[in-house]
Design a protein around this motif. Structure first.
Motif, PDB file in Angstrom:
ATOM      1  N   ALA A  43      30.761  20.329  54.158  1.00 19.03           N
ATOM      2  CA  ALA A  43      32.137  20.506  54.635  1.00 19.03           C
ATOM      3  C   ALA A  43      33.127  20.429  53.479  1.00 19.03           C
ATOM      4  O   ALA A  43      34.077  21.220  53.392  1.00 19.03           O
ATOM      5  N   LYS A  44      32.892  19.491  52.567  1.00 16.72           N
ATOM      6  CA  LYS A  44      33.779  19.309  51.415  1.00 16.72           C
ATOM      7  C   LYS A  44      33.744  20.528  50.502  1.00 16.72           C
ATOM      8  O   LYS A  44      34.795  21.047  50.086  1.00 16.72           O
ATOM      9  N   GLU A  45      32.545  21.020  50.189  1.00 20.04           N
ATOM     10  CA  GLU A  45      32.432  22.164  49.273  1.00 20.04           C
ATOM     11  C   GLU A  45      32.964  23.445  49.902  1.00 20.04           C
ATOM     12  O   GLU A  45      33.584  24.271  49.213  1.00 20.04           O
ATOM     13  N   MET A  46      32.724  23.630  51.204  1.00 22.58           N
ATOM     14  CA  MET A  46      33.270  24.815  51.872  1.00 22.58           C
ATOM     15  C   MET A  46      34.790  24.834  51.767  1.00 22.58           C
ATOM     16  O   MET A  46      35.399  25.877  51.494  1.00 22.58           O
ATOM     17  N   TYR A  47      35.394  23.677  51.984  1.00 20.69           N
ATOM     18  CA  TYR A  47      36.857  23.591  51.945  1.00 20.69           C
ATOM     19  C   TYR A  47      37.379  23.827  50.534  1.00 20.69           C
ATOM     20  O   TYR A  47      38.323  24.599  50.333  1.00 20.69           O
ATOM     21  N   GLU A  48      36.755  23.167  49.562  1.00 24.22           N
ATOM     22  CA  GLU A  48      37.241  23.266  48.183  1.00 24.22           C
ATOM     23  C   GLU A  48      37.009  24.662  47.592  1.00 24.22           C
ATOM     24  O   GLU A  48      37.801  25.137  46.779  1.00 24.22           O
ATOM     25  N   MET A  49      35.924  25.329  48.013  1.00 24.53           N
ATOM     26  CA  MET A  49      35.613  26.664  47.497  1.00 24.53           C
ATOM     27  C   MET A  49      36.232  27.763  48.364  1.00 24.53           C
ATOM     28  O   MET A  49      36.015  28.954  48.105  1.00 24.53           O
ATOM     29  N   LYS A  50      36.977  27.336  49.415  1.00 31.57           N
ATOM     30  CA  LYS A  50      37.610  28.292  50.336  1.00 31.57           C
ATOM     31  C   LYS A  50      36.583  29.282  50.904  1.00 31.57           C
ATOM     32  O   LYS A  50      36.871  30.480  51.063  1.00 31.57           O
ATOM     33  N   SER A  51      35.394  28.767  51.206  1.00 34.41           N
ATOM     34  CA  SER A  51      34.324  29.586  51.782  1.00 34.41           C
ATOM     35  C   SER A  51      34.306  29.361  53.283  1.00 34.41           C
ATOM     36  O   SER A  51      33.580  28.510  53.788  1.00 34.41           O
ATOM     37  N   PHE A  52      35.097  30.120  54.010  1.00 37.24           N
ATOM     38  CA  PHE A  52      35.203  29.932  55.458  1.00 37.24           C
ATOM     39  C   PHE A  52      33.957  30.403  56.181  1.00 37.24           C
ATOM     40  O   PHE A  52      33.529  29.808  57.173  1.00 37.24           O
ATOM     41  N   LEU A  53      33.330  31.455  55.663  1.00 35.68           N
ATOM     42  CA  LEU A  53      32.209  32.083  56.363  1.00 35.68           C
ATOM     43  C   LEU A  53      30.875  31.397  56.085  1.00 35.68           C
ATOM     44  O   LEU A  53      30.094  31.133  57.005  1.00 35.68           O
ATOM     45  N   VAL A  54      30.607  31.075  54.825  1.00 33.73           N
ATOM     46  CA  VAL A  54      29.270  30.621  54.416  1.00 33.73           C
ATOM     47  C   VAL A  54      29.309  29.144  54.014  1.00 33.73           C
ATOM     48  O   VAL A  54      30.065  28.763  53.112  1.00 33.73           O
ATOM     49  N   PHE A  70      31.698  22.363  60.484  1.00 35.62           N
ATOM     50  CA  PHE A  70      32.467  22.346  59.241  1.00 35.62           C
ATOM     51  C   PHE A  70      33.861  22.929  59.461  1.00 35.62           C
ATOM     52  O   PHE A  70      34.836  22.480  58.841  1.00 35.62           O
ATOM     53  N   TRP A  71      33.974  23.911  60.345  1.00 35.64           N
ATOM     54  CA  TRP A  71      35.304  24.427  60.702  1.00 35.64           C
ATOM     55  C   TRP A  71      36.135  23.327  61.359  1.00 35.64           C
ATOM     56  O   TRP A  71      37.332  23.214  61.111  1.00 35.64           O
ATOM     57  N   MET A  72      35.503  22.538  62.218  1.00 38.84           N
ATOM     58  CA  MET A  72      36.209  21.429  62.862  1.00 38.84           C
ATOM     59  C   MET A  72      36.769  20.474  61.813  1.00 38.84           C
ATOM     60  O   MET A  72      37.918  20.025  61.905  1.00 38.84           O
ATOM     61  N   ALA A  73      35.942  20.167  60.807  1.00 35.79           N
ATOM     62  CA  ALA A  73      36.389  19.261  59.741  1.00 35.79           C
ATOM     63  C   ALA A  73      37.560  19.856  58.974  1.00 35.79           C
ATOM     64  O   ALA A  73      38.507  19.145  58.602  1.00 35.79           O
ATOM     65  N   HIS A  74      37.530  21.177  58.750  1.00 36.42           N
ATOM     66  CA  HIS A  74      38.596  21.823  57.982  1.00 36.42           C
ATOM     67  C   HIS A  74      39.947  21.700  58.662  1.00 36.42           C
ATOM     68  O   HIS A  74      40.979  21.613  57.983  1.00 36.42           O
ATOM     69  N   ILE A  75      39.951  21.686  59.990  1.00 35.17           N
ATOM     70  CA  ILE A  75      41.217  21.486  60.712  1.00 35.17           C
ATOM     71  C   ILE A  75      41.800  20.127  60.334  1.00 35.17           C
ATOM     72  O   ILE A  75      43.005  19.995  60.062  1.00 35.17           O
TER      73      ILE A  75
END
Length: 540
Positions: A43-54, A70-75
């Motif tokens: 979740a942390k890496e997806m957010y920091e890398m702005k990787s919404f899809l993968v 992970f989308w839930m966490a991004h909110i």
């Protein structure tokens, strides 16, 4: 607008539920599942890398799980200003309470029972307290798939909008775990239709409804999979479907009893009433055959539970998806069907057993005061005494109370206090404050199972090492290194590094015999592991 006393009581209970479930969730050393760090890191890496899809792990595409969690966490991260363990866990707490609230609302209307009774009954279990407070997929998978099935049942009863709501929940559950969610939901509902056809005759309209519901859910839930396949082709397909999902059947096999043990442990304290539930099933078998919703719950529980016996890699937490339907079945059979004198005696025996267990637990906790690590700390001594007193008071009132809600609330408070406040007080910090001060601003490399929690403690990026890279890394860098004692000795790091300091953490996988030995010898050292902070040897 004047608030009724009943509504005020409900709001107070809901506030207390939230407070107790969210207590201490930001604590890095609170009770957690071993793999939580894996999900938090993604979740942390997806957010920091702005990787919404993968999903991303160690800065690489990682399709082991769909992205809904992970989308839930991004909110939460958007509101909090960035990733963090408190925000990640808070999202799961809010999600769990709100979805169980909705499940309880629907169940209470279907079986005509007070909402708070079924709501607290579900929440006052070990499994709900464990998985509703950590950033894992168990609660999203459990509650979303349960809601998908419940709304399908309402769709069978021709309730307006239930097709679309049920299909949306089914789609969301697919985006948590993948095709297995679809198999669980359609399998449970399909089994119910087969049983219903056997008892009441075939109704093709109902089979058409299950097709409509599952097809719309599959269509909505497949959008992410189609996009990933169109963009990444076989790389995505091979990773997600072959390596991750089919790999579960080729992994190291674990006994089936793990899943059964998980069900009994996670449904505590209500699994103590299981003998009465089974007896009620036998006593009222003819009535149960006419109880549509109870039959529906039984069919869903069977599929939700038995499906997780199929993979080789069986674990206790595989019992979680079936837990809510298991609790619903027990609740109905214990409260909605008449108890004969023998079954009432069994209930009383279960009440006495539960009350006695509270007393025994209180005595066991009091024994902690014999250890110097506990009696030399005023705060720990106070927590031990307070918890023991609460257990004894809870035991007394649990037996005395006539109202079911009171019994459920007592169990809720006892489990919440022990799980969220008492036990975390005895968890040794993975990175103590003194070590954080010693490291200061210097770069750190770590060879540990999940470096996420070290990064959170140090509030910066840590270099992830393994057995093959650590020696070369030490030669090329002048950093600090965190390793466990076994790693230090097996890789012979003494030749390359000096020990700056060491500290103790609890060993993973300690057995009952180890704990018994520690109590017998009044020495808990055998239950601890040593962690090393290393630095490069000075050049000669």
């Amino acid at each position: 607008m004047k608030i009724k006393h009943e509504d005020l009581f409900k709001y107070i209970i809901l506030f207390i539920v939230f407070m107790l479930y969210s207590w201490g969730i930001g604590n890095l050393d609170a009770i957690r599942q071993g793999t939580e760090g894996f999900y938090l890191q993604i979740a942390k890496e997806m957010y920091e890398m702005k990787s919404f899809l993968v999903p991303q792990y160690n800065e690489m595409d990682h399709w082991s799980k769909p992205p809904l969690q992970f989308w839930m966490a991004h909110i939460g991260y958007l509101f909090a200003g960035g990733p963090g363990i408190f925000t990640s866990r808070l999202i799961i707490v809010l999600f769990s309470i709100s979805t169980i609230f909705l499940i309880s609302k629907k169940v209470s209307s279907l079986i005509r029972t007070p909402f708070l009774n079924i709501f607290i009954f579900i929440l006052a279990t070990v499994g709900m307290f464990k998985y509703s407070r950590i950033f894992m997929m168990e609660m999203p998978l459990t509650t979303l798939t349960t809601l998908a099935s419940l709304y399908f049942y309402l769709y069978l009863k021709d309730e307006k909008y239930s097709l679309w709501i049920g299909s949306i929940f089914l789609a969301l559950s697919i985006l948590v775990k993948g095709p297995v969610s679809l198999v669980m939901a359609t399998g449970g509902c399909g089994l119910f239709l087969i049983v219903d056809s056997y008892l009441n005759g075939i109704n093709f309209i109902k089979f058409k409804k299950v097709f409509n519901w599952s097809f719309v859910g599959l269509l909505l839930g497949s959008v992410w999979f189609f996009i990933c396949y169109l963009q990444y082709g076989n790389a995505f397909f091979d990773y997600f479907f072959l390596r991750e999902n089919m790999g579960k059947f080729q992994a190291r096999p674990y006994p089936m009893r793990h899943v059964f043990q998980g069900l009994l442990i996670f449904s505590l304290p209500w699994s103590l009433y299981l003998p009465t539930t089974i007896s009620q099933f036998k006593d009222h078998f003819q009535e149960i055959k006419k109880d549509s919703f109870l039959l529906f719950s039984i069919c869903n529980f069977l599929v939700f539970f038995l499906l997780w016996l199929v993979p080789s890699q069986r674990s206790h937490h595989y019992a979680m998806p079936s837990l809510i339907f298991f609790l619903i079945i027990n609740y109905i059979l214990l409260t909605s069907y008449a108890l004969n004198s023998k079954r009432k005696s069994m209930i009383r025996l279960a009440n006495i057993t539960l009350s006695t267990l509270m007393v025994i637990t209180s005595v066991a906790f009091a024994c902690l005061l014999i250890f110097k690590e506990v009696n030399s700390s005023i705060s720990l001594t106070i927590k031990v005494i307070t918890t023991c007193v609460l257990l004894l008071i809870g035991s007394y009132y649990f037996l005395r109370s006539k109202k079911l809600l009171n019994k459920y609330l007592i169990s809720f408070f006892i489990i919440g206090n022990v799980w969220n406040i008492f036990i975390p007080s005895f968890i040794l910090p993975y990175v103590p404050e003194a070590v954080i001060k010693t490291i200061g601003n210097k770069q750190v490399g770590a060879l540990v199972r999940k470096p996420y929690f070290i990064e959170e403690a140090l509030e910066r990026k840590v270099d992830w090492l393994n057995d093959q890279t650590i020696r070369q890394y030490i030669i090329e860098n002048n950093h600090f290194y965190i390793v466990h004692r076994n790693t230090y000795e097996q890789l012979n790091l003494k030749k390359l590094t000096d020990v700056v300091t060491t500290w103790k953490v609890w060993k993973r996988g300690s057995k009952a015999k180890d704990i018994s030995k520690a109590l017998k010898n009044n020495d808990i050292a055998i239950l601890k592991d040593t962690v090393y902070l290393l630095k490069n040897k000075p050049l000669k």
